[in-house]
Motif scaffolding. Structure first.
Motif, PDB file in Angstrom:
ATOM      1  N   ASP A  52       0.109  -1.022   0.157  1.00  0.00           N
ATOM      2  CA  ASP A  52       0.304   0.093   0.215  1.00  0.00           C
ATOM      3  C   ASP A  52       0.504   1.419   0.510  1.00  0.00           C
ATOM      4  O   ASP A  52       0.281   2.385  -0.870  1.00  0.00           O
ATOM      5  CB  ASP A  52      -0.714   0.073   1.231  1.00  0.00           C
ATOM      6  N   GLN A  53       2.177   1.150   0.970  1.00  0.00           N
ATOM      7  CA  GLN A  53       3.256   2.556   0.401  1.00  0.00           C
ATOM      8  C   GLN A  53       3.456   2.740  -0.656  1.00  0.00           C
ATOM      9  O   GLN A  53       3.292   3.460  -0.112  1.00  0.00           O
ATOM     10  CB  GLN A  53       3.722   2.258   1.849  1.00  0.00           C
ATOM     11  N   GLN A  54       4.096   1.265  -1.080  1.00  0.00           N
ATOM     12  CA  GLN A  54       4.808   1.486  -2.457  1.00  0.00           C
ATOM     13  C   GLN A  54       3.782   2.161  -3.450  1.00  0.00           C
ATOM     14  O   GLN A  54       4.361   3.208  -4.439  1.00  0.00           O
ATOM     15  CB  GLN A  54       5.247   0.336  -2.220  1.00  0.00           C
ATOM     16  N   VAL A  55       2.695   1.626  -3.372  1.00  0.00           N
ATOM     17  CA  VAL A  55       1.007   1.684  -4.921  1.00  0.00           C
ATOM     18  C   VAL A  55       1.286   3.405  -4.006  1.00  0.00           C
ATOM     19  O   VAL A  55       0.883   4.377  -5.384  1.00  0.00           O
ATOM     20  CB  VAL A  55      -0.063   0.934  -4.189  1.00  0.00           C
ATOM     21  N   ALA A  56       0.974   4.190  -3.228  1.00  0.00           N
ATOM     22  CA  ALA A  56       0.768   5.530  -2.591  1.00  0.00           C
ATOM     23  C   ALA A  56       2.277   6.450  -3.188  1.00  0.00           C
ATOM     24  O   ALA A  56       1.775   7.456  -3.433  1.00  0.00           O
ATOM     25  CB  ALA A  56       0.843   5.521  -1.253  1.00  0.00           C
ATOM     26  N   GLU A  57       2.979   5.917  -2.785  1.00  0.00           N
ATOM     27  CA  GLU A  57       4.602   6.569  -3.663  1.00  0.00           C
ATOM     28  C   GLU A  57       4.659   6.379  -4.996  1.00  0.00           C
ATOM     29  O   GLU A  57       4.664   7.507  -5.257  1.00  0.00           O
ATOM     30  CB  GLU A  57       5.904   5.739  -2.682  1.00  0.00           C
ATOM     31  N   ALA A  58       4.290   5.683  -5.501  1.00  0.00           N
ATOM     32  CA  ALA A  58       4.274   4.819  -7.066  1.00  0.00           C
ATOM     33  C   ALA A  58       3.063   6.359  -7.315  1.00  0.00           C
ATOM     34  O   ALA A  58       3.167   6.580  -9.207  1.00  0.00           O
ATOM     35  CB  ALA A  58       3.456   4.231  -7.193  1.00  0.00           C
TER      36      ALA A  58
END
Length: 537
Positions: free
Chosen positions: A69-75
């Motif tokens: 979730d955190q990586q998706v938000a950053e992406a």
């Protein structure tokens, strides 16, 4: 955020390229590694900074399907800013705003607010810019970064005269910044805000306690100068002069003494009215510190004083000739007049020049008005007659004397309905029936730009020379400043024309566009002088 408006160095671009290659090695040699998503994200960020936006977006889409979730938000954040850089501004705004709504990651939210602030700045949406900058600063966890963002927010809010926001932000700089210079500057700015808002007693108490505090020894001179500004604000000129004389002795050959001399010059010009004594003080400014930011202003004041004295002397010649004409013996009178060399400027031109210097260079509006009114008592055929009417209308408007402003405005309309001055004051009315001469000059300058830029620039300068008060001249000055800034990369020339707008057309749309850039150029010009000077005289 602090370096967002600077070009990325070539060495950094090269290093980002090496980062991309290393990430590709990880992805090709270790496809099952737990660091695959981190490598993709890192590669996309490096591609963003190399302006490879399409490649970055393609890589970021991979994260959507396999990241946390955190990586998706950053992406999603990096994808949005890539779209902004590609010119899809509204799409970027929508996506960043959506991330702020749904994300629980405070760092991502802060980044979104800061990027929205940059976009708002680019779009000249000042209120949105300040809002997102402040919201981003509130959310940031890292103390050092928080201090940097609050410092930027504070400076911009202060320059925009939004003192409530500036005051709160400077207090946060004091709490969060790790840089001593910025903390000291924040203290000074808070004192200035107190002065500007009229809280003189409180500011004076704070300054006097800080001056004796060892913690503020590095800015003691600045505190002394701020105390002087407090005295000036309260019209306590005697105490201001005494304090400035003391500063000159205590901080000899420094930026502090240089500013003190400048303030003494200003006081003797605007308050005490001793122009020759003021000239002496202005002359000392660069002698004390030849890289002083007050040096160019002092030079212009010295020139204004010299021009003022010359115009007064020339005016006396006309008065001598006028006195001679009352002699009964006309033969004697003619003989005397033949021996006197008339000035090249007309009587009305000298009156206007003196009034202009009094009102705008010396900041003595009342004295300037006297000279402008004298023009109205003489030849109504003079080209300075409508110019004086126009200037009087503007002056009275600026001091909120609407009765007198309208009086001179209406005289101008009734006696000179087709003049450039009338069209400027009544620009919202349909009184322009034909193209004015200054518009023809401007049009010619525009037409030359594509074929001969240098000739075009000279033509735009002639527009300003033809009539510095016309709204057309404001457009010409902005064009000159802009082209010197971005086409010819001559910062000092660009700053000259932007400053001209501030002095001559402070309320114009062109000045609003130019003033933020003028502040940046001022620092560049000072920095350039610093680089070229190795010793302080």
């Amino acid at each position: 955020m602090e370096k967002s408006d600077r070009a990325i160095p070539l060495r950094a671009i090269d290093n980002y390229g090496k980062t991309i290659q290393k990430c590709k090695v990880v992805l090709s040699d270790y496809p099952d590694s737990k660091y695959v998503n981190d490598a993709i994200l890192l590669m996309a960020k490096a591609q963003f900074y190399r302006s490879e936006y399409d490649d970055a977006i393609s890589n970021l889409k991979i994260i959507y399907g396999q990241g946390s979730d955190q990586q998706v938000a950053e992406a999603k954040y990096w994808s949005a800013v890539c779209k902004w850089k590609k010119g899809k501004t509204q799409t970027a705004i929508n996506e960043l705003s959506e991330i702020i709504k749904i994300s629980s990651d405070s760092n991502i939210k802060a980044q979104c607010h800061l990027s929205l602030a940059e976009i708002s700045s680019e779009l000249d949406r000042d209120d949105e810019f300040l809002f997102h900058l402040e919201e981003g600063a509130k959310i940031i966890k890292d103390r050092a970064e928080k201090g940097i963002v609050y410092n930027k927010l504070a400076d911009i809010a202060f320059n925009n005269e939004n003192y409530i926001v500036a005051e709160g932000a400077y207090k946060e700089v004091i709490k969060n910044s790790l840089t001593k210079v910025k903390i000291e500057n924040a203290h000074l700015q808070l004192l200035k805000i107190s002065r500007i808002q009229g809280d003189h007693r409180s500011a004076e108490r704070k300054i006097k306690s800080m001056v004796v505090d060892e913690k503020f020894k590095n800015i003691k001179g600045n505190l002394e100068l701020e105390l002087v500004q407090l005295y000036i604000a309260q019209k306590d000129i005697d105490n201001a002069v005494v304090r400035l004389e003391s500063i000159i002795k205590d901080y000899e050959r420094t930026k502090t003494s240089s500013e003190a001399y400048f303030l003494l010059g200003q006081i003797h010009l605007s308050d005490i009215w001793k122009p020759e004594f003021a000239k002496e003080k202005f002359t000392q400014v660069k002698k004390e510190y030849n890289r002083s930011e007050y040096g160019p202003i002092s030079d212009s004041k010295i020139k204004a004083i010299d021009a003022y004295n010359k115009s007064l002397e020339d005016l006396k010649i006309y008065e001598t000739i006028k006195a001679d004409t009352v002699l009964k013996d006309t033969v004697v009178s003619d003989s005397i007049n033949n021996k006197i060399i008339k000035p090249s400027e007309s009587y009305e031109e000298l009156l206007y020049h003196i009034g202009d210097i009094e009102a705008f260079s010396f900041e003595r509006l009342d004295s300037g008005v006297v000279f402008f009114k004298k023009i109205l008592e003489h030849d109504s055929d003079s080209k300075f007659y409508p110019k004086a009417l126009f200037t009087l209308s503007l002056i009275y408007s600026d001091i909120n004397d609407s009765l007198n402003s309208e009086k001179y405005k209406n005289i101008l309309l009734s006696q000179f309905p087709s003049s450039d001055y009338t069209s400027y004051l009544f620009k919202n009315n349909d009184i322009d029936k034909e193209i004015r001469p200054i518009e023809l000059l401007f049009s010619k300058a525009e037409s030359l730009w594509d074929s001969n830029p240098q000739l075009s620039m000279e033509a735009f300068k002639k527009v300003i020379q033809a009539d510095s008060l016309s709204e057309i001249s404001a457009s010409a000055a902005y064009f000159l400043g802009y082209q010197y800034d971005f086409t010819f990369a001559e910062a000092d020339s660009a700053h000259k024309y932007y400053q001209w707008l501030t002095l001559r057309h402070p309320k114009s749309e062109q000045n609003n566009l130019a003033k933020s850039r003028a502040k940046i150029l001022k620092q560049l010009v000072i920095a350039a002088k610093n680089d070229s000077i190795t010793t302080v005289n």
